[in-house]
Design a protein around this motif. Sequence first.
Motif, PDB file in Angstrom:
ATOM      1  N   LEU A  72       0.819  -1.208   0.000  1.00  0.00           N
ATOM      2  CA  LEU A  72       0.000   0.000   0.000  1.00  0.00           C
ATOM      3  C   LEU A  72       0.854   1.259   0.000  1.00  0.00           C
ATOM      4  O   LEU A  72       0.377   2.333  -0.373  1.00  0.00           O
ATOM      5  N   ASP A  73       2.100   1.123   0.393  1.00  0.00           N
ATOM      6  CA  ASP A  73       3.004   2.271   0.413  1.00  0.00           C
ATOM      7  C   ASP A  73       3.830   2.402  -0.867  1.00  0.00           C
ATOM      8  O   ASP A  73       4.655   3.314  -0.984  1.00  0.00           O
ATOM      9  N   ASP A  74       3.613   1.506  -1.827  1.00  0.00           N
ATOM     10  CA  ASP A  74       4.220   1.685  -3.146  1.00  0.00           C
ATOM     11  C   ASP A  74       3.673   2.965  -3.764  1.00  0.00           C
ATOM     12  O   ASP A  74       2.519   3.348  -3.533  1.00  0.00           O
ATOM     13  N   THR A  75       4.480   3.594  -4.586  1.00  0.00           N
ATOM     14  CA  THR A  75       3.999   4.796  -5.263  1.00  0.00           C
ATOM     15  C   THR A  75       3.303   4.430  -6.580  1.00  0.00           C
ATOM     16  O   THR A  75       3.533   3.357  -7.150  1.00  0.00           O
ATOM     17  N   VAL A  76       2.471   5.321  -7.041  1.00  0.00           N
ATOM     18  CA  VAL A  76       1.816   5.129  -8.328  1.00  0.00           C
ATOM     19  C   VAL A  76       2.865   5.045  -9.431  1.00  0.00           C
ATOM     20  O   VAL A  76       2.743   4.244 -10.368  1.00  0.00           O
ATOM     21  N   GLU A  77       3.914   5.840  -9.322  1.00  0.00           N
ATOM     22  CA  GLU A  77       4.963   5.855 -10.344  1.00  0.00           C
ATOM     23  C   GLU A  77       5.638   4.493 -10.470  1.00  0.00           C
ATOM     24  O   GLU A  77       6.032   4.088 -11.576  1.00  0.00           O
ATOM     25  N   GLN A  78       5.788   3.761  -9.353  1.00  0.00           N
ATOM     26  CA  GLN A  78       6.409   2.443  -9.405  1.00  0.00           C
ATOM     27  C   GLN A  78       5.635   1.496 -10.321  1.00  0.00           C
ATOM     28  O   GLN A  78       6.225   0.683 -11.029  1.00  0.00           O
ATOM     29  N   TRP A  79       4.320   1.601 -10.289  1.00  0.00           N
ATOM     30  CA  TRP A  79       3.473   0.687 -11.041  1.00  0.00           C
ATOM     31  C   TRP A  79       3.027   1.241 -12.392  1.00  0.00           C
ATOM     32  O   TRP A  79       2.815   0.474 -13.337  1.00  0.00           O
ATOM     33  N   LEU A  80       2.888   2.555 -12.465  1.00  0.00           N
ATOM     34  CA  LEU A  80       2.390   3.182 -13.692  1.00  0.00           C
ATOM     35  C   LEU A  80       3.312   4.336 -14.077  1.00  0.00           C
ATOM     36  O   LEU A  80       2.943   5.511 -13.953  1.00  0.00           O
ATOM     37  N   PRO A  81       4.509   4.033 -14.546  1.00  0.00           N
ATOM     38  CA  PRO A  81       5.482   5.094 -14.841  1.00  0.00           C
ATOM     39  C   PRO A  81       4.938   6.129 -15.823  1.00  0.00           C
ATOM     40  O   PRO A  81       4.424   5.779 -16.892  1.00  0.00           O
TER      41      PRO A  81
END
Length: 398
Positions: A108-117
């Motif tokens: 849940l603390d992953d960033t959006v950028e990590q998954w959707l660059p």
Amino acid sequence: MALNKLSIPLFCVASLVAGCPSNSPEEGDATYDKLLQEGVDRIQASGIVAVHAEMLEGDRRIRARSGVAQLNSETPVNFDSYFRMGSNTKTFVAVVVLQLAGEGALSLDDTVEQWLPGVVSGNGNDGSLITIRQLLQHTSGIYNYIGPADPDGPDPQPALAVLRSAEEYMQHRLDHMDAEELVALAMAHKPSFDPGMQWAYSNTNYVLAGMIIERATGNRWSEEVEARILDPLGLDHTFDPGDEPDLPAPHAVAYQQYEAEGPLIDVTVANHTMAGAAGSLVTTTADLAKFWRALAEGSLLEPEQMAELHETVPAPAFDPIAPGTDYGLGIMWIPTSCGGGYWSHAGGTLGYSTRNAASDDGSRVIVMSLSTSTDDPEAAYATIIDTFKIIDQLMCAD
């Protein structure tokens, strides 16, 4: 999917609704049956073409209905009618994300950028500063893509054509929209605030959450909902329609009023890829009540993820209609007048509004569907208040 206008109806004078029958099956407790029936009758009398509801109280099932399935007919709304649940879809999506977190597929603390660059960027938007948790909790600050395309203009109009007028609805009701298109509408605007600093409802958050589910699993978000929630619970009447614009039978016709005192427009047929993971699911009261009970009982999430689901922050935008409402991860906590409160997630889309409530242990659940939406804010507000009062009464009843 919550509309930028109040998605509750203004009026449907008695002459418009032929007969407006009301009745409930011989199931359940007489007291609850009476309260539920009186409640749906009152809502329907305020101008809703059709209202139907279901309540679970322990092992008892109580149903009620009021109004007709279609204007100028005498056919009562069917107890088993399909409807579009709107933003209650967000609770299903949040459960899938939490399950993936529990499995270690994401954090849940992953960033959006990590998954959707590169997806959340431009005009001050920065996906590297926004976490998945903030998407689910509406603390990202990302603009709501169904909001006005020009919020500072002299006559702000919704970005989605089907929400603007009856004419544009007819022109665009079959349009397909990709998730990337919906996010792009939001990226044309500056964020409302820095991530984590405030709370503001944004459908864009859940479109992004759906995209992250797809990136993490290799499957469409709706396929994960089906495999992880619908199939295990036997929710055979809940589904994502995709590009299919119509609803199965039986269903109450959905009506939208695009201008105050204007006609009610049949908006049942509509491609809900415009809502996607923010609000496209179709269901019945029976299925949705079963979902809420299972969720509250802990059948869908491990204790750690249930705690995350229920970690709330104040949602002050709801104070005018339900003071003290807090928002967790795709779920609301709404205080009751008798102390305590209930879990819920309202929903609204073209023509349909959904209200629901589940006690903390799932022993009492209420689901209600309304088939009319209006453009008159004052009367719509009054109906919204009434639905919350009726649910409060039912949740507080002995």
